[in-house]
Every structure is written in C-alpha cells, then in structure tokens.
Motif scaffolding. Structure first.
Motif, PDB file in Angstrom:
ATOM      1  N   HIS A   1       1.801   1.103  -5.731  1.00 11.31           N
ATOM      2  CA  HIS A   1       2.341   1.184  -4.370  1.00 11.31           C
ATOM      3  C   HIS A   1       1.243   0.895  -3.354  1.00 11.31           C
ATOM      4  CE1 HIS A   1       3.769   3.841  -0.876  1.00 11.31           C
ATOM      5  NE2 HIS A   1       4.479   2.738  -0.853  1.00 11.31           N
ATOM      6  N   ILE A   2       1.525  -0.052  -2.465  1.00  9.04           N
ATOM      7  CA  ILE A   2       0.585  -0.398  -1.404  1.00  9.04           C
ATOM      8  C   ILE A   2       1.312  -0.299  -0.073  1.00  9.04           C
ATOM      9  CG2 ILE A   2      -1.040  -2.111  -0.506  1.00  9.04           C
ATOM     10  CD1 ILE A   2       0.074  -2.918  -3.853  1.00  9.04           C
ATOM     11  N   PRO A   3       1.245   0.860   0.588  1.00  3.01           N
ATOM     12  CA  PRO A   3       1.851   0.956   1.914  1.00  3.01           C
ATOM     13  C   PRO A   3       1.044   0.110   2.890  1.00  3.01           C
ATOM     14  CG  PRO A   3       0.740   3.014   1.352  1.00  3.01           C
ATOM     15  CD  PRO A   3       0.618   2.102   0.168  1.00  3.01           C
ATOM     16  N   MET A   4       1.737  -0.627   3.724  1.00  2.46           N
ATOM     17  CA  MET A   4       1.070  -1.500   4.683  1.00  2.46           C
ATOM     18  C   MET A   4       1.328  -0.978   6.095  1.00  2.46           C
ATOM     19  SD  MET A   4      -0.236  -3.988   2.741  1.00  2.46           S
ATOM     20  CE  MET A   4      -0.417  -5.504   3.665  1.00  2.46           C
ATOM     21  N   LEU A   5       0.503  -1.404   7.016  1.00  3.42           N
ATOM     22  CA  LEU A   5       0.673  -1.070   8.415  1.00  3.42           C
ATOM     23  C   LEU A   5       1.639  -2.069   9.038  1.00  3.42           C
ATOM     24  CD1 LEU A   5      -0.246   0.443  11.007  1.00  3.42           C
ATOM     25  CD2 LEU A   5      -2.021  -1.306  11.215  1.00  3.42           C
ATOM     26  N   ASN A   6       2.622  -1.577   9.759  1.00  7.85           N
ATOM     27  CA  ASN A   6       3.501  -2.457  10.519  1.00  7.85           C
ATOM     28  C   ASN A   6       2.744  -2.886  11.764  1.00  7.85           C
ATOM     29  OD1 ASN A   6       5.399  -3.713  12.102  1.00  7.85           O
ATOM     30  ND2 ASN A   6       6.917  -2.091  11.981  1.00  7.85           N
ATOM     31  N   ALA A   7       2.199  -4.095  11.727  1.00 10.92           N
ATOM     32  CA  ALA A   7       1.386  -4.588  12.834  1.00 10.92           C
ATOM     33  C   ALA A   7       2.193  -4.692  14.123  1.00 10.92           C
ATOM     34  CB  ALA A   7       0.773  -5.938  12.477  1.00 10.92           C
ATOM     35  N   ALA A   8       3.511  -4.847  14.017  1.00 11.53           N
ATOM     36  CA  ALA A   8       4.368  -4.931  15.203  1.00 11.53           C
ATOM     37  C   ALA A   8       4.591  -3.558  15.837  1.00 11.53           C
ATOM     38  CB  ALA A   8       5.709  -5.552  14.837  1.00 11.53           C
TER      39      ALA A   8
ATOM     40  N   LEU B   1      -4.648  -8.164   0.443  1.00  9.40           N
ATOM     41  CA  LEU B   1      -3.755  -7.722  -0.619  1.00  9.40           C
ATOM     42  C   LEU B   1      -3.544  -8.820  -1.657  1.00  9.40           C
ATOM     43  CD1 LEU B   1      -1.681  -5.827  -1.974  1.00  9.40           C
ATOM     44  CD2 LEU B   1       0.019  -6.754  -0.378  1.00  9.40           C
ATOM     45  N   TYR B   2      -3.276 -10.049  -1.215  1.00 11.50           N
ATOM     46  CA  TYR B   2      -3.036 -11.132  -2.164  1.00 11.50           C
ATOM     47  C   TYR B   2      -4.292 -11.467  -2.963  1.00 11.50           C
ATOM     48  CZ  TYR B   2       1.818 -12.141  -1.319  1.00 11.50           C
ATOM     49  OH  TYR B   2       3.181 -12.052  -1.294  1.00 11.50           O
ATOM     50  N   ARG B   3      -5.453 -11.382  -2.354  1.00 12.40           N
ATOM     51  CA  ARG B   3      -6.697 -11.598  -3.102  1.00 12.40           C
ATOM     52  C   ARG B   3      -6.898 -10.505  -4.155  1.00 12.40           C
ATOM     53  NH1 ARG B   3     -10.710 -13.482   1.795  1.00 12.40           N
ATOM     54  NH2 ARG B   3     -10.058 -15.665   1.771  1.00 12.40           N
ATOM     55  N   GLU B   4      -6.600  -9.274  -3.768  1.00 14.13           N
ATOM     56  CA  GLU B   4      -6.713  -8.148  -4.690  1.00 14.13           C
ATOM     57  C   GLU B   4      -5.734  -8.298  -5.856  1.00 14.13           C
ATOM     58  OE1 GLU B   4      -5.446  -3.680  -4.081  1.00 14.13           O
ATOM     59  OE2 GLU B   4      -7.277  -4.116  -2.932  1.00 14.13           O
ATOM     60  N   MET B   5      -4.500  -8.684  -5.555  1.00 14.71           N
ATOM     61  CA  MET B   5      -3.514  -8.881  -6.622  1.00 14.71           C
ATOM     62  C   MET B   5      -3.959 -10.016  -7.550  1.00 14.71           C
ATOM     63  SD  MET B   5       0.303  -8.155  -5.028  1.00 14.71           S
ATOM     64  CE  MET B   5       0.224  -9.457  -3.806  1.00 14.71           C
ATOM     65  N   ASP B   6      -4.488 -11.094  -6.990  1.00 13.98           N
ATOM     66  CA  ASP B   6      -4.991 -12.190  -7.826  1.00 13.98           C
ATOM     67  C   ASP B   6      -6.107 -11.708  -8.748  1.00 13.98           C
ATOM     68  OD1 ASP B   6      -3.248 -14.118  -6.851  1.00 13.98           O
ATOM     69  OD2 ASP B   6      -4.702 -14.997  -5.457  1.00 13.98           O
ATOM     70  N   ASP B   7      -7.014 -10.899  -8.216  1.00  8.32           N
ATOM     71  CA  ASP B   7      -8.129 -10.378  -9.011  1.00  8.32           C
ATOM     72  C   ASP B   7      -7.661  -9.497 -10.170  1.00  8.32           C
ATOM     73  OD1 ASP B   7      -9.911 -11.675  -7.349  1.00  8.32           O
ATOM     74  OD2 ASP B   7     -10.488  -9.861  -6.234  1.00  8.32           O
ATOM     75  N   HIS B   8      -6.497  -8.843 -10.003  1.00  4.02           N
ATOM     76  CA  HIS B   8      -5.977  -7.929 -11.021  1.00  4.02           C
ATOM     77  C   HIS B   8      -4.808  -8.531 -11.805  1.00  4.02           C
ATOM     78  CE1 HIS B   8      -8.080  -5.075  -8.324  1.00  4.02           C
ATOM     79  NE2 HIS B   8      -8.407  -4.519  -9.479  1.00  4.02           N
ATOM     80  N   ASP B   9      -4.591  -9.842 -11.650  1.00  2.37           N
ATOM     81  CA  ASP B   9      -3.483 -10.531 -12.320  1.00  2.37           C
ATOM     82  C   ASP B   9      -2.152  -9.827 -12.040  1.00  2.37           C
ATOM     83  OD1 ASP B   9      -2.424 -12.659 -13.762  1.00  2.37           O
ATOM     84  OD2 ASP B   9      -2.552 -11.599 -15.676  1.00  2.37           O
ATOM     85  N   GLU B  10      -1.934  -9.536 -10.766  1.00  2.00           N
ATOM     86  CA  GLU B  10      -0.708  -8.880 -10.317  1.00  2.00           C
ATOM     87  C   GLU B  10       0.056  -9.812  -9.397  1.00  2.00           C
ATOM     88  OE1 GLU B  10      -1.823  -4.181  -9.846  1.00  2.00           O
ATOM     89  OE2 GLU B  10      -2.546  -5.548  -8.294  1.00  2.00           O
ATOM     90  N   GLU B  11       1.310  -9.415  -9.146  1.00  2.00           N
ATOM     91  CA  GLU B  11       2.145 -10.122  -8.183  1.00  2.00           C
ATOM     92  C   GLU B  11       2.984  -9.091  -7.429  1.00  2.00           C
ATOM     93  OE1 GLU B  11       4.375 -12.797 -10.602  1.00  2.00           O
ATOM     94  OE2 GLU B  11       5.606 -11.228 -11.475  1.00  2.00           O
ATOM     95  N   PRO B  12       3.530  -9.474  -6.265  1.00  2.00           N
ATOM     96  CA  PRO B  12       4.398  -8.534  -5.552  1.00  2.00           C
ATOM     97  C   PRO B  12       5.757  -8.446  -6.253  1.00  2.00           C
ATOM     98  CG  PRO B  12       4.256 -10.610  -4.359  1.00  2.00           C
ATOM     99  CD  PRO B  12       3.330 -10.718  -5.533  1.00  2.00           C
ATOM    100  N   VAL B  13       6.033  -7.308  -6.856  1.00  2.00           N
ATOM    101  CA  VAL B  13       7.302  -7.110  -7.554  1.00  2.00           C
ATOM    102  C   VAL B  13       8.352  -6.607  -6.571  1.00  2.00           C
ATOM    103  CG1 VAL B  13       8.470  -5.883  -9.431  1.00  2.00           C
ATOM    104  CG2 VAL B  13       6.117  -6.688  -9.740  1.00  2.00           C
TER     105      VAL B  13
END
Length: 141
Positions: free
Chosen positions: A40-47, A63-75
């Motif tokens: 779980h990665i809660p994000m800040l609502n920039a709006a 986040l996308y760089r971190e997921m790439d480093d861990h061979d993950e994707e947004p499920v």
C-alpha cells in the motif's frame, strides 16, 4: 475479480476517512504479472480538493522508479469520492491509463466518522468501465 487482503481493504478505507473532506488517492503495488496487490502506497492529493484528485508528478515519478526497481506494477489505483457514489466520473475515465489495473473507488459521501463506505472496483480500458467483484481474504496463502 479483485482479491485483496482485509488489511489492504481497511488501509484504503482508513486513508479515505483520514483525508475526508478531500479526496484521497493511492496505489497498491504488486509483483509484476501476478495481479496480486501487496504494498500500500498512500499518495498525497496534490489538488487538495473534495471533488478532484491529482497525484503529485514528482511523487508519481519516484513511485514508478521504485516499482521498477522492485519488479512491481500498480495493481490497484484508488481514490475516494466525497460527495458522490463510488463510480468513475468522466474525468476518472479519461485519466485511467493503466489497462491492467483495478480502479478502486471509495465513497465517503455518507461520512459520519465511522462509515459505512461504498467500496467498489472497476476495470477501465479504452474508456469502457466494467465493474468487478471485490473479494477480501485474510491472506493470500
């Protein structure tokens, strides 16, 4: 069908509750190719808005760089609606750019501090919205 642990389900609802009256948003990442939400990665609502959410571009890139480093994707990609039902708006549909993801919406429209909350999941591909069943489990084992 979206299958996720009760712990992740509860984390999404808690995030929606905590950010109300603004929309909450976040991601649940999982191992690439598994369709299993794990982190779980809660994000800040920039709006910082009760009617719109926006991921901060710097946080999203990180986040996308971190997921790439861990061979993950947004499920799971989730956000809350604070005044309407848990159903994708035209804006939500237009911004849905992960065809393999489950788009979860939580409505806090009837928020009184304790819920109950609508919790629904959708697939959004090429502008077409399909609701899917949500199943919660104690663990994936």
């Amino acid at each position: 069908m979206l299958t996720l642990t009760q712990e992740l389900h509860d984390a999404i609802v808690a995030h929606a509750r905590a950010d109300h009256p603004d929309e909450a948003c976040g991601v649940i990442a999982g191992p690439a190719g598994t369709d299993r939400p794990e982190r779980h990665i809660p994000m800040l609502n920039a709006a910082r808005s009760p009617t719109f959410y926006e991921f901060d571009s710097t946080d999203l890139l990180k986040l996308y760089r971190e997921m790439d480093d861990h061979d993950e994707e947004p499920v799971v990609i989730y956000h809350s609606h604070t005044a309407t039902e848990a159903y994708p708006s035209r804006t939500d549909i237009g911004y849905a750019n992960e065809p393999g993801a489950h788009y979860v919406l939580v409505s806090t429209a009837d928020h009184d501090g304790a819920g109950p909350f609508q919790f629904r999941s959708f697939r959004i591909v090429d502008g077409r919205v399909t609701e899917e069943e949500v199943r919660t489990v104690a663990s994936y084992a």
